[in-house]
Design an enzyme around this catalytic site. Structure first.
Site, short mmCIF file in Angstrom:
data_model
loop_
_atom_site.label_atom_id
_atom_site.label_comp_id
_atom_site.label_asym_id
_atom_site.label_seq_id
_atom_site.Cartn_x
_atom_site.Cartn_y
_atom_site.Cartn_z
CD GLU A 8 1.60 -6.06 7.87
OE1 GLU A 8 1.49 -7.45 7.70
OE2 GLU A 8 2.53 -5.32 7.60
CG HIS A 36 -0.10 0.02 2.67
ND1 HIS A 36 0.60 1.08 3.14
CD2 HIS A 36 0.28 -0.93 3.36
CE1 HIS A 36 0.97 0.80 4.18
NE2 HIS A 36 1.00 -0.22 4.29
#
Length: 195
Positions: free
Chosen positions: A84, A11
């Site tokens: 994550e 990201h």
């Protein structure tokens, strides 16, 4: 695996990245630089022969991935297992704050990084299992050249699974926000592309 080429992206940069805070499965908005990373990744994606764009469900990855999916005219596949590594009670903390609240924990982590588990969270070993599930779900779509947008820590485990790397080797991998790993699972070749 039946993948020909897998593109692994991280990201765009977030406010907490700039503050050196552990994000884990919490979220922080993209900064102006992070929006630039997303735009750069979208430009790169438009030059690739992709057949799927997949993303972590966490906002910073999903917002990066939406820009990319739009650029290539594809819908976005959200894969929950791409989230994550869960930082548990250390999420949101800086290293100094984590050391204060959990004395000695980060020293212990440095001695067994793969198996060490965040207090109330996950270990890399846990994330490794999720990474395998995520890749299986993506493979089940029939995709042969997917772009996967996730996070640096789970990204290490995705890479480990794709090239059957030793966990310690995978843990040493750094992925800046503007680097995409072009992974060829059959040969084990990994090339860095700048977005």
């Amino acid at each position: 695996m039946t993948f020909e080429t897998v593109y692994l992206a991280r990201h765009g940069r977030t406010r907490w990245n700039e503050e050196h805070r552990r994000q884990g499965q919490l979220d922080s908005p993209l900064t102006a630089a992070g929006e630039g990373h997303a735009a750069g990744l979208a430009r790169l994606a438009a030059t690739l022969d992709l057949d799927l764009v997949a993303s972590s469900p966490i906002g910073r990855a999903r917002s990066t991935a939406i820009v990319c999916a739009d650029a290539v005219g594809m819908s976005l596949m959200i894969v929950d297992e791409l989230a994550e590594v869960h930082h548990g009670r250390m999420a949101g903390l800086t290293t100094t704050e984590a050391d204060t609240r959990f004395p000695g924990a980060l020293d212990e982590r440095s001695r067994n990084k793969y198996r060490w588990r965040f207090p109330g969270g996950e270990s890399y070993a846990d994330a490794d299992e999720r990474a395998a599930v995520a890749l299986g779900r993506i493979q089940d779509t029939g995709a042969r050249q997917p772009l996967i947008i996730s996070h640096e820590m789970i990204g290490r485990m995705l890479l480990r699974n794709l090239v059957d790397a030793d966990p310690d080797d995978a843990l040493s991998v750094q992925q800046p926000h503007d680097v995409v790993f072009r992974v060829e699972p059959l040969s084990g070749r990994v090339t860095e592309l700048r977005s």
